[in-house]
Write a protein that holds these residues in place. Structure first.
Motif, PDB file in Angstrom:
ATOM      1  N   SER A 195       0.852  -1.188   0.000  1.00 57.68           N
ATOM      2  CA  SER A 195       0.000   0.000   0.000  1.00 57.68           C
ATOM      3  C   SER A 195       0.881   1.227   0.000  1.00 57.68           C
ATOM      4  O   SER A 195       2.034   1.192   0.422  1.00 57.68           O
ATOM      5  CB  SER A 195      -0.925   0.020   1.224  1.00 57.68           C
ATOM      6  OG  SER A 195      -0.164   0.053   2.405  1.00 57.68           O
TER       7      SER A 195
ATOM      8  N   GLU B 178      -3.685   3.977  -3.627  1.00 60.05           N
ATOM      9  CA  GLU B 178      -3.837   2.529  -3.730  1.00 60.05           C
ATOM     10  C   GLU B 178      -4.673   2.151  -4.949  1.00 60.05           C
ATOM     11  O   GLU B 178      -4.380   1.161  -5.635  1.00 60.05           O
ATOM     12  CB  GLU B 178      -4.491   1.998  -2.454  1.00 60.05           C
ATOM     13  CG  GLU B 178      -4.723   0.494  -2.438  1.00 60.05           C
ATOM     14  CD  GLU B 178      -3.437  -0.301  -2.350  1.00 60.05           C
ATOM     15  OE1 GLU B 178      -3.481  -1.520  -2.580  1.00 60.05           O
ATOM     16  OE2 GLU B 178      -2.390   0.309  -2.064  1.00 60.05           O
TER      17      GLU B 178
ATOM     18  N   HIS C  67      -2.542   2.475  -8.034  1.00 66.63           N
ATOM     19  CA  HIS C  67      -1.570   1.381  -8.059  1.00 66.63           C
ATOM     20  C   HIS C  67      -2.225   0.066  -8.471  1.00 66.63           C
ATOM     21  O   HIS C  67      -1.677  -0.684  -9.293  1.00 66.63           O
ATOM     22  CB  HIS C  67      -0.921   1.244  -6.685  1.00 66.63           C
ATOM     23  CG  HIS C  67      -0.150  -0.027  -6.506  1.00 66.63           C
ATOM     24  ND1 HIS C  67       0.986  -0.318  -7.231  1.00 66.63           N
ATOM     25  CD2 HIS C  67      -0.368  -1.102  -5.701  1.00 66.63           C
ATOM     26  CE1 HIS C  67       1.445  -1.503  -6.878  1.00 66.63           C
ATOM     27  NE2 HIS C  67       0.642  -2.003  -5.956  1.00 66.63           N
ATOM     28  N   GLN C  68      -3.411  -0.211  -7.925  1.00 71.62           N
ATOM     29  CA  GLN C  68      -4.080  -1.471  -8.241  1.00 71.62           C
ATOM     30  C   GLN C  68      -4.527  -1.514  -9.700  1.00 71.62           C
ATOM     31  O   GLN C  68      -4.415  -2.558 -10.366  1.00 71.62           O
ATOM     32  CB  GLN C  68      -5.285  -1.670  -7.314  1.00 71.62           C
ATOM     33  CG  GLN C  68      -4.925  -1.884  -5.852  1.00 71.62           C
ATOM     34  CD  GLN C  68      -4.158  -3.172  -5.619  1.00 71.62           C
ATOM     35  OE1 GLN C  68      -4.140  -4.060  -6.467  1.00 71.62           O
ATOM     36  NE2 GLN C  68      -3.513  -3.268  -4.475  1.00 71.62           N
TER      37      GLN C  68
ATOM     38  N   SER D 287      -1.455  -1.942 -11.868  1.00 73.46           N
ATOM     39  CA  SER D 287      -0.925  -3.299 -11.684  1.00 73.46           C
ATOM     40  C   SER D 287      -1.796  -4.326 -12.402  1.00 73.46           C
ATOM     41  O   SER D 287      -1.282  -5.273 -13.016  1.00 73.46           O
ATOM     42  CB  SER D 287      -0.835  -3.634 -10.194  1.00 73.46           C
ATOM     43  OG  SER D 287       0.044  -2.758  -9.528  1.00 73.46           O
ATOM     44  N   ALA D 288      -3.126  -4.137 -12.326  1.00 72.75           N
ATOM     45  CA  ALA D 288      -4.025  -5.066 -13.011  1.00 72.75           C
ATOM     46  C   ALA D 288      -3.834  -5.002 -14.526  1.00 72.75           C
ATOM     47  O   ALA D 288      -3.794  -6.042 -15.204  1.00 72.75           O
ATOM     48  CB  ALA D 288      -5.473  -4.752 -12.641  1.00 72.75           C
TER      49      ALA D 288
END
Length: 359
Positions: free
Chosen positions: A37, A160, A163-164, A167-168
């Protein structure tokens, strides 16, 4: 208890200061347990905003001292953007950046620092007084006014999310069978079909699965009717990844004081200038004033830092028109024979003079 108890030493009370090696290990352990995180700084959006801060401070006009070089200003801006604070030790050779520090306070005001200075052959730790360091802090709160909070730490949910999402998308484009098809072939023996499937296996972007015409027809995909082969590429449009990514990027830009319109691919020149003006006027110049106030108190000279002029963060055309109108008004006042006191009263009425109690 006897008389000898009076001569016994009392146990020494030790307290953790909340920083240093032990605190770093605890923070790393917490991140390992709770999951990654607060690492939105790995994205290009955050690095772009940080680069704007860094470049603006490197271009800033510094008056009153030669210790705040452009390299130091860039380091201060980057540390403030990513960490929320920056500490530099004042020495006879100039300012020395500090990698880590611990401090003691009285009435919430720092008194002494224990700073760690990085060196190529190994760092060193020094103990200095508060007057011997420059400490820039942003986003401080009433609980701990001696520390700063970075923009990403003030908006952890948005960081977050960005970032998610990124990243996905990275995982999809790395692992998904993009461009792969299911194609029908004429019926053959089981060995021939197995050999054909093995030949296509692992070839991303090509045919990964081969099935017979009978299976394709039974599935409603008759090759003779002009039906196109099935695609194995995931349909990301239904997941609204584009809209989510753009919303997260815009929110991150706003947390750094950058108008989202600056990152829009359809932006225009006036929007770029307005975004630069907003960033310099409402975010970077107040930080420069905080740094100038700290430097004035620690360096013993009046320090002034201007971010707006080097960035041209103002409406040049509007200023030129305003100057022409002011000159015309002054000439008109001279023709009418207005006294300096009357002219000053007119300037005060539009907040053009000092002492109007409006600023």
């Amino acid at each position: 208890m006897g008389i000898l108890s009076l001569f016994r030493r009392k146990p020494v009370e030790t307290r953790s200061s909340g920083s240093g090696y032990t605190a770093q290990i605890m923070a790393a352990r917490e991140s390992y347990i709770s999951g990654g995180s607060g690492i939105g700084e790995l994205t290009a959006t955050v690095q772009g905003c940080v680069s704007l801060w860094e470049g603006a401070f490197a271009l800033a006009d510094v008056q009153g001292t030669n210790m705040l070089t452009r390299a130091h200003m860039a380091l201060l801006a980057r540390a403030a953007a990513l960490r929320g604070e920056a500490v530099m030790q004042i020495t006879g050779d100039g300012l020395v950046p500090c990698a880590d520090w611990d401090l003691s306070t009285r009435n919430g005001i720092p008194r002494a620092y224990r700073v760690s200075v990085s060196e190529a052959g190994g760092g060193s730790t020094r103990t200095v007084l508060a007057a011997e360091v420059l400490h820039l802090r942003i986003g401080s709160d009433m609980v701990a006014p001696w520390t700063g909070i970075a923009p990403l730490r003030r908006a952890p949910l948005t960081a977050e999310l960005l970032h998610q999402v990124e990243s996905a998308l990275r995982d999809v484009y790395r692992d998904a069978p993009l461009g792969s098809l299911i194609i029908p072939l004429p019926e053959g023996s089981a060995d021939d079909m197995a050999t054909m499937r093995a030949a296509f296996r692992g070839r991303r972007g090509s045919s990964l699965v081969v099935e017979g015409v009978a299976q394709a027809t039974a599935a409603g995909m008759n090759p003779n009717l002009g039906k196109s082969p099935d695609q194995l590429s995931p349909d990301l449009s239904k997941s609204m990844t584009r809209e989510t990514l753009e919303a997260a990027r815009d929110a991150i830009c706003m947390s750094f004081g950058v108008l989202p319109g600056l990152m829009n691919k359809a932006t225009t020149g006036p929007m770029v200038r307005e975004a630069q003006r907003h960033l310099a006027g409402w975010v970077l110049q107040p930080l420069a004033e905080l740094l100038a106030e700290e430097a004035t108190a620690k360096l013993g000279a009046a320090v002034m830092i201007d971010v707006g002029r080097p960035l041209q963060a103002f409406d040049a055309g509007g200023r030129a028109r305003a100057l022409a109108q002011i000159i015309e008004a002054m000439g008109r006042a001279k023709e009418l024979g207005l006294s300096p006191k009357e002219m000053e009263s007119a300037l005060l009425s539009v907040n053009f003079g000092g002492g109007d109690n409006l600023a």
